[in-house]
Design a protein around this motif. Structure first.
Motif, PDB file in Angstrom:
ATOM      1  N   GLU A 238     -20.641 -35.688 -25.251  1.00  0.00           N
ATOM      2  CA  GLU A 238     -21.168 -36.865 -24.574  1.00  0.00           C
ATOM      3  C   GLU A 238     -20.470 -38.129 -25.057  1.00  0.00           C
ATOM      4  O   GLU A 238     -19.999 -38.213 -26.190  1.00  0.00           O
TER       5      GLU A 238
ATOM      6  N   GLY B 239     -20.462 -42.731 -24.038  1.00  0.00           N
ATOM      7  CA  GLY B 239     -20.966 -43.804 -23.187  1.00  0.00           C
ATOM      8  C   GLY B 239     -22.254 -44.446 -23.636  1.00  0.00           C
ATOM      9  O   GLY B 239     -22.714 -45.412 -23.017  1.00  0.00           O
TER      10      GLY B 239
ATOM     11  N   ARG C 129     -23.565 -45.937 -18.256  1.00  0.00           N
ATOM     12  CA  ARG C 129     -23.108 -44.678 -17.681  1.00  0.00           C
ATOM     13  C   ARG C 129     -22.725 -43.746 -18.822  1.00  0.00           C
ATOM     14  O   ARG C 129     -21.822 -44.051 -19.613  1.00  0.00           O
TER      15      ARG C 129
ATOM     16  N   SER D 114     -21.292 -40.029 -20.022  1.00  0.00           N
ATOM     17  CA  SER D 114     -20.404 -39.002 -19.515  1.00  0.00           C
ATOM     18  C   SER D 114     -20.455 -37.782 -20.424  1.00  0.00           C
ATOM     19  O   SER D 114     -20.506 -37.911 -21.647  1.00  0.00           O
ATOM     20  N   CYS D 115     -20.438 -36.620 -19.821  1.00  0.00           N
ATOM     21  CA  CYS D 115     -20.403 -35.355 -20.552  1.00  0.00           C
ATOM     22  C   CYS D 115     -19.123 -34.630 -20.147  1.00  0.00           C
ATOM     23  O   CYS D 115     -18.963 -34.262 -18.979  1.00  0.00           O
ATOM     24  N   THR D 116     -18.232 -34.466 -21.107  1.00  0.00           N
ATOM     25  CA  THR D 116     -16.990 -33.742 -20.843  1.00  0.00           C
ATOM     26  C   THR D 116     -17.204 -32.273 -21.160  1.00  0.00           C
ATOM     27  O   THR D 116     -17.671 -31.928 -22.249  1.00  0.00           O
TER      28      THR D 116
ATOM     29  N   THR E  45     -20.891 -35.252 -10.645  1.00  0.00           N
ATOM     30  CA  THR E  45     -19.942 -34.307 -11.223  1.00  0.00           C
ATOM     31  C   THR E  45     -18.547 -34.616 -10.715  1.00  0.00           C
ATOM     32  O   THR E  45     -18.369 -34.882  -9.520  1.00  0.00           O
ATOM     33  N   ASP E  46     -17.593 -34.597 -11.611  1.00  0.00           N
ATOM     34  CA  ASP E  46     -16.186 -34.728 -11.227  1.00  0.00           C
ATOM     35  C   ASP E  46     -15.501 -33.439 -11.647  1.00  0.00           C
ATOM     36  O   ASP E  46     -15.232 -33.221 -12.831  1.00  0.00           O
TER      37      ASP E  46
ATOM     38  N   THR F   7     -16.297 -33.480 -15.772  1.00  0.00           N
ATOM     39  CA  THR F   7     -17.322 -34.318 -16.373  1.00  0.00           C
ATOM     40  C   THR F   7     -18.614 -34.240 -15.566  1.00  0.00           C
ATOM     41  O   THR F   7     -18.591 -33.981 -14.351  1.00  0.00           O
TER      42      THR F   7
ATOM     43  N   ASP G  81     -21.786 -36.777 -15.291  1.00  0.00           N
ATOM     44  CA  ASP G  81     -22.178 -38.127 -15.691  1.00  0.00           C
ATOM     45  C   ASP G  81     -23.624 -38.437 -15.358  1.00  0.00           C
ATOM     46  O   ASP G  81     -24.217 -37.857 -14.431  1.00  0.00           O
TER      47      ASP G  81
ATOM     48  N   GLN H 287     -25.604 -41.933 -14.532  1.00  0.00           N
ATOM     49  CA  GLN H 287     -25.640 -43.371 -14.311  1.00  0.00           C
ATOM     50  C   GLN H 287     -27.081 -43.840 -14.430  1.00  0.00           C
ATOM     51  O   GLN H 287     -27.949 -43.347 -13.718  1.00  0.00           O
TER      52      GLN H 287
ATOM     53  N   CYS I 228     -26.388 -33.765 -23.251  1.00  0.00           N
ATOM     54  CA  CYS I 228     -25.909 -32.979 -22.121  1.00  0.00           C
ATOM     55  C   CYS I 228     -26.132 -31.505 -22.466  1.00  0.00           C
ATOM     56  O   CYS I 228     -25.977 -31.102 -23.625  1.00  0.00           O
TER      57      CYS I 228
END
Length: 119
Positions: A6, A8, A19, A21-23, A72-73, A78, A80, A82, A96
């Motif tokens: 995680e 951010g 925001r 983010s979880c990679t 999701t990207d 990732t 995320d 928000q 996460c």
């Protein structure tokens, strides 16, 4: 194995936004569900939102509805969160999590990222 990291977290005033983010790394094919949880001292981890990765179907906790959104990207791998209109009671460590199943406990967890909200 799935590894989650995680980022951010930080400090924000009430009404502000962050925001998270979880990679996701490792064998991501096993991540059937992705979720964000949060935890405050002395309390159990509380589900914020959970998403089924195959369908994108997302469920939010009542306190998150209308203020928090997950996304999701796939290219960046990732997941995320928000967070808008933050309140002091949103202050927590946010985690996460990933699950290899469609129900039950989550198998993989990140280390957490702290969110602080001033009134």
């Amino acid at each position: 194995q799935v590894q989650l990291t995680e980022s951010g977290g930080g400090f924000v005033q009430a009404g502000g936004s962050l925001r998270l983010s979880c990679t996701i790394s490792g064998n991501t094919v096993y991540a059937y569900r992705m979720a964000w949880f949060r935890q405050t001292p002395g309390n159990d981890r509380q589900l914020v939102a959970v998403q089924r990765t195959r369908t994108g179907s997302t469920t939010y906790a009542e306190f998150a509805k209308g203020r928090f959104t997950v996304s999701t990207d796939d290219a960046k791998k990732t997941f995320d969160l928000q967070m808008n209109s933050l309140k002091p009671e949103d202050a927590a460590v946010y985690y996460c999590a990933a699950s290899t199943g469609g129900s039950g406990p989550f198998d993989f967890w990140g280390q957490g990222t702290r969110v602080s909200v001033s009134s």
